[in-house]
Design a protein around this motif. Structure first.
Motif, PDB file in Angstrom:
ATOM      1  N   SER A 139       0.830  -1.211   0.000  1.00 34.67           N
ATOM      2  CA  SER A 139       0.000   0.000   0.000  1.00 34.67           C
ATOM      3  C   SER A 139       0.862   1.258   0.000  1.00 34.67           C
ATOM      4  CB  SER A 139      -0.914   0.015   1.223  1.00 34.67           C
ATOM      5  OG  SER A 139      -1.905  -0.979   1.140  1.00 34.67           O
TER       6      SER A 139
ATOM      7  N   ASP B  92       0.817  -0.440 -11.653  1.00 29.19           N
ATOM      8  CA  ASP B  92       1.092  -1.833 -12.014  1.00 29.19           C
ATOM      9  C   ASP B  92       2.589  -2.060 -12.202  1.00 29.19           C
ATOM     10  OD1 ASP B  92      -1.595  -2.718 -11.988  1.00 29.19           O
ATOM     11  OD2 ASP B  92      -1.915  -1.872 -13.981  1.00 29.19           O
TER      12      ASP B  92
ATOM     13  N   HIS C 198      -3.865  -8.309  -3.722  1.00 24.63           N
ATOM     14  CA  HIS C 198      -4.694  -7.454  -4.568  1.00 24.63           C
ATOM     15  C   HIS C 198      -4.594  -6.024  -4.057  1.00 24.63           C
ATOM     16  CE1 HIS C 198      -8.016  -5.974  -7.008  1.00 24.63           C
ATOM     17  NE2 HIS C 198      -8.477  -5.389  -5.921  1.00 24.63           N
TER      18      HIS C 198
ATOM     19  N   ASP D  71      -5.757  -1.844  -4.842  1.00 22.76           N
ATOM     20  CA  ASP D  71      -6.684  -0.956  -5.555  1.00 22.76           C
ATOM     21  C   ASP D  71      -6.222   0.478  -5.379  1.00 22.76           C
ATOM     22  OD1 ASP D  71      -9.391  -0.281  -6.818  1.00 22.76           O
ATOM     23  OD2 ASP D  71      -9.460   0.854  -4.933  1.00 22.76           O
TER      24      ASP D  71
ATOM     25  N   ASN E 269      -7.315   4.258  -5.698  1.00 24.71           N
ATOM     26  CA  ASN E 269      -8.444   5.180  -5.826  1.00 24.71           C
ATOM     27  C   ASN E 269      -7.874   6.573  -6.080  1.00 24.71           C
ATOM     28  OD1 ASN E 269     -10.583   7.039  -5.308  1.00 24.71           O
ATOM     29  ND2 ASN E 269     -11.637   5.468  -4.104  1.00 24.71           N
TER      30      ASN E 269
ATOM     31  N   VAL F  61      -4.516   4.060  -1.632  1.00 24.71           N
ATOM     32  CA  VAL F  61      -4.230   2.710  -2.110  1.00 24.71           C
ATOM     33  C   VAL F  61      -4.617   1.726  -1.013  1.00 24.71           C
ATOM     34  CG1 VAL F  61      -2.444   1.086  -2.836  1.00 24.71           C
ATOM     35  CG2 VAL F  61      -2.353   3.459  -3.623  1.00 24.71           C
ATOM     36  N   THR F  62      -5.380   0.701  -1.400  1.00 28.02           N
ATOM     37  CA  THR F  62      -5.807  -0.341  -0.466  1.00 28.02           C
ATOM     38  C   THR F  62      -5.266  -1.684  -0.943  1.00 28.02           C
ATOM     39  OG1 THR F  62      -7.853   0.859  -0.002  1.00 28.02           O
ATOM     40  CG2 THR F  62      -7.788  -1.470   0.614  1.00 28.02           C
ATOM     41  N   THR F  63      -4.693  -2.445  -0.018  1.00 28.21           N
ATOM     42  CA  THR F  63      -4.145  -3.758  -0.358  1.00 28.21           C
ATOM     43  C   THR F  63      -4.741  -4.820   0.556  1.00 28.21           C
ATOM     44  OG1 THR F  63      -2.033  -2.784  -1.067  1.00 28.21           O
ATOM     45  CG2 THR F  63      -2.031  -5.137  -0.571  1.00 28.21           C
TER      46      THR F  63
ATOM     47  N   GLN G 267      -4.183   0.362   4.194  1.00 26.77           N
ATOM     48  CA  GLN G 267      -4.443   1.496   3.322  1.00 26.77           C
ATOM     49  C   GLN G 267      -3.368   2.563   3.523  1.00 26.77           C
ATOM     50  OE1 GLN G 267      -8.522   2.594   4.460  1.00 26.77           O
ATOM     51  NE2 GLN G 267      -9.228   1.782   2.513  1.00 26.77           N
TER      52      GLN G 267
END
Length: 475
Positions: free
Chosen positions: A40, A55, A76, A78, A80, A86-88, A97
């Motif tokens: 994160s 990525d 995983h 994400d 935002n 960023v959340t993992t 986060q």
């Protein structure tokens, strides 16, 4: 009868499996949370501070790191972009986060209020323009190598392997006699792109401590001003600022980067990093043994914070006014924890040119133009040997035969002049200063192969010195 036995066996197997899962979950909770927090935090910084593709950051910085490569299919993340967050998660669990705010970069969120804290007035302070009086080292355009040999040296630094582990050089800047004579950047990286220095940040913490010493607010031989150690019966009261700088504090803050170690927990799981570090027990006599750990520099970071006002905004203003602004570092982000303590162990981002300007400060004995930034003798102190190691006090020194270096790396660079010293960070961050050559070489990247680590820096600096020598002979 057989049916009942089978049901009992199945039930026992399920209970056993659940128990094993619970035990494994307990044992691996910390390293999995560390892996999640690391993902994160670094994806957040790379995306929102450096402006890189998340990525690609995951592929180059997170996925190959330590044991993460074995569980990467379970991770995983994400991004935002609207909320700058960023959340993992790992296998749907171990959620962390990190949130970005302008000026302080990214901060791990440990409590719901941390989400809003990052945007508070305490953290966000407008920083004025640079007040540098230092001669500019370069114009706006990128500098092409001045000769073919120098160009070849940079070619070698950017050569990539066909398969993992990769080298992933992001930037190289060469400064000779106070001017950039060559620089090159990977695709997507510009001259003003802030890049993470990892533990090269410790050398910046060394500078901030040095400034406070010059101002008379600290002395290196004083006991570290940490309230938790103020009781006269506390043996940690004997730990000095110098011992924190030299990594000889004796505190139980072992660093293995495995995720199980106290240093990993401190950085990625603790809301108050320095609060965690100051609770560590003393395991060896201060000054007697060298043990590299982020914990010592987190404690120094708290000392800096408290000495300049106690808030993140105070630290940012102090660092800008007394260091970054004076030496022309214009693309710097120093990151903090939720208590306003800077992560002076491993979390400052700056452009490659700015890292070169920082190197010039130490090449010039703490002077920037006519301004004395660091105390007289500070560079000599910072680069004097600690015990039998290749470490000074926030910088590595070019001793290749002393002791056993951490992480299986050599202490120094055998093909580079003996008087060289350098700031060094994970994945091949190198700011190499060679006084006898009036040279600073910066190499930044996301390397997981020796050719991008200290061995690669050895080759690069040696190639640069040879190329510049040939250039002088031709002239």
């Amino acid at each position: 009868m057989k049916s009942k036995v089978k049901r009992r066996f199945t039930l026992a197997a399920i209970i056993t499996l659940m128990a094993l899962t619970a035990i494994l979950g307990f044992v691996f909770y910390q390293p999995l949370m560390v892996a999640s927090g690391y993902s994160s935090k670094e994806i957040c910084s790379g995306t929102f501070v450096s402006g890189m593709d998340p990525d690609q950051i995951y592929a180059d910085m997170v996925k190959p790191e330590g044991a993460i490569r074995y569980i990467n299919r379970l991770i995983h993340f994400d991004v935002n972009r609207d909320k700058h967050k960023v959340t993992t998660t790992i296998a749907g669990f171990y959620k962390t986060q990190a949130v970005y705010s302008k000026g302080i970069g990214c901060m791990l969120v440990h409590k719901p209020e941390d989400d809003h804290l990052a945007a508070s007035a305490d953290f966000i302070t407008q920083i004025g323009p640079s007040n540098s009086q230092t001669p500019e080292i370069v114009g706006p355009a990128a500098i092409e190598p001045r000769n073919e040999q120098l160009s070849t040296a940079l070619d070698r630094a950017f050569e990539e392997r066909e398969q993992a582990p990769y080298i992933r050089t992001q930037a190289v800047v060469v400064v000779k006699d106070g001017e950039i004579v060559a620089e090159r950047y990977a695709s997507g990286i510009e001259a003003d792109t802030p890049l993470l220095g990892f533990s090269a940040t410790k050398s910046v913490t060394n500078a901030l401590i040095g400034i406070l010493v010059r101002q008379g607010k600290l002395t290196i031989d004083q006991p570290a001003p940490i309230a938790a150690w103020s009781n006269e019966s506390d043996p940690r009261q004997r730990i000095t600022i110098e011992e924190l700088l030299r990594q000889t504090s004796g505190l139980a803050l072992k660093q293995t980067s495995s995720g199980f170690d106290p240093a990993s927990r401190m950085i990625f799981l603790e809301r108050d990093m320095a609060g965690y570090a100051e609770n560590a027990e003393l395991v060896t006599t201060p000054g007697s043994q060298w043990a590299y750990t982020d914990g010592n520099y987190i404690l120094l970071s708290r000392i800096i914070r408290d000495a300049v006002g106690g808030r993140a905004s105070d630290v940012r203003q102090f660092a800008q006014r007394e260091l970054f602004g004076l030496i022309g570092m214009n693309h710097v982000t120093l990151e903090f924890d939720a208590t306003g303590t800077p992560n002076g162990a491993m979390s400052m981002l700056a452009s490659a040119r700015d890292w070169a300007r920082f190197g010039l400060l130490y090449l010039n004995d703490g002077m920037s133009g006519t301004n004395r930034i660091l105390p007289e003798g500070w560079v000599k102190f910072s680069t004097s040997q600690t015990l039998d190691t290749g470490y000074g006090a926030g910088f590595w020194i070019n001793l290749t035969t002393s002791g056993n270096a951490p992480y299986g790396l050599p202490w120094g660079m055998p093909h580079v002049p003996h008087d060289a010293f350098f700031a060094m960070g994970n994945m091949g961050q190198q700011i190499v200063i060679v006084p006898s050559q009036q040279l600073v070489v910066v190499r930044l990247g996301m390397s997981h192969h020796p050719d991008g680590l200290i061995a690669g820096a050895d080759r690069l600096v040696a190639d640069v010195i040879a190329a510049l020598k040939d250039d002088q002979q031709i002239q």
